[in-house]
Design a protein around this motif. Structure first.
Motif, short mmCIF file in Angstrom:
data_model
loop_
_atom_site.label_atom_id
_atom_site.label_comp_id
_atom_site.label_asym_id
_atom_site.label_seq_id
_atom_site.Cartn_x
_atom_site.Cartn_y
_atom_site.Cartn_z
N ARG A 1 -3.93 -0.03 3.57
CA ARG A 1 -3.77 -1.16 2.66
C ARG A 1 -4.14 -0.82 1.23
O ARG A 1 -3.60 -1.39 0.29
CB ARG A 1 -4.64 -2.33 3.14
N PHE A 2 -5.10 0.08 1.07
CA PHE A 2 -5.59 0.44 -0.27
C PHE A 2 -5.18 1.87 -0.59
O PHE A 2 -5.11 2.72 0.28
CB PHE A 2 -7.11 0.35 -0.33
N THR A 3 -4.94 2.12 -1.87
CA THR A 3 -4.63 3.46 -2.34
C THR A 3 -5.44 3.76 -3.58
O THR A 3 -5.40 3.02 -4.57
CB THR A 3 -3.14 3.61 -2.67
N ILE A 4 -6.20 4.85 -3.52
CA ILE A 4 -6.99 5.28 -4.67
C ILE A 4 -6.22 6.38 -5.40
O ILE A 4 -5.58 7.23 -4.77
CB ILE A 4 -8.39 5.77 -4.24
N SER A 5 -6.27 6.34 -6.71
CA SER A 5 -5.60 7.35 -7.51
C SER A 5 -6.41 7.59 -8.79
O SER A 5 -7.29 6.79 -9.12
CB SER A 5 -4.17 6.92 -7.87
N ARG A 6 -6.12 8.67 -9.47
CA ARG A 6 -6.86 8.97 -10.69
C ARG A 6 -5.95 9.65 -11.70
O ARG A 6 -4.97 10.29 -11.34
CB ARG A 6 -8.08 9.83 -10.40
#
Length: 115
Positions: free
Chosen positions: A66-71
């Motif tokens: 459900r969640f996506t982390i990016s940088r």
């Protein structure tokens, strides 16, 4: 010293989406692993997602799928795209990193999911 400033929180209905952002500034040479934590009322702060400088990520079971982390290393920012939000995702979300042996936290951004 490193300053972390979160943004993007708010009120959303269940099933909706939000995108949190965290901007880092200060004494940064190479921004290390960054993470998102959350703390719901009456509960302990818990890890939601973490991402290394090279982009490897891990998620809490509650966030997987459900969640996506990016940088963006050039902009010293990290994001958390949250979808299919549930009322139990309601919490203050905090950005976190460690630099030079010190741990840094942002001030937090409130996410409220209504049923």
């Amino acid at each position: 010293q490193v300053q972390l400033v979160e943004s993007g929180g708010g009120l959303v209905q269940a099933g909706g989406s939000l995108r949190l952002s965290c901007a880092a500034s200060g004494s940064i040479y190479l921004l290390n692993t960054m993470a998102w934590y959350r703390q719901a009322p009456g509960k302990q702060r818990e890890l939601v997602a973490v991402i290394t400088r090279s982009g490897n990520s891990n998620y809490a079971d509650s966030a997987k799928g459900r969640f996506t982390i990016s940088r963006d290393n050039a902009k010293n920012t990290v994001h958390l795209q949250m979808s299919s939000l549930k009322p139990e995702d309601t919490a203050v979300y905090y950005c976190n990193t460690n630099q030079g042996g010190s741990v840094y936290w942002g001030q937090g951004t409130q996410v409220t999911v209504s049923s």
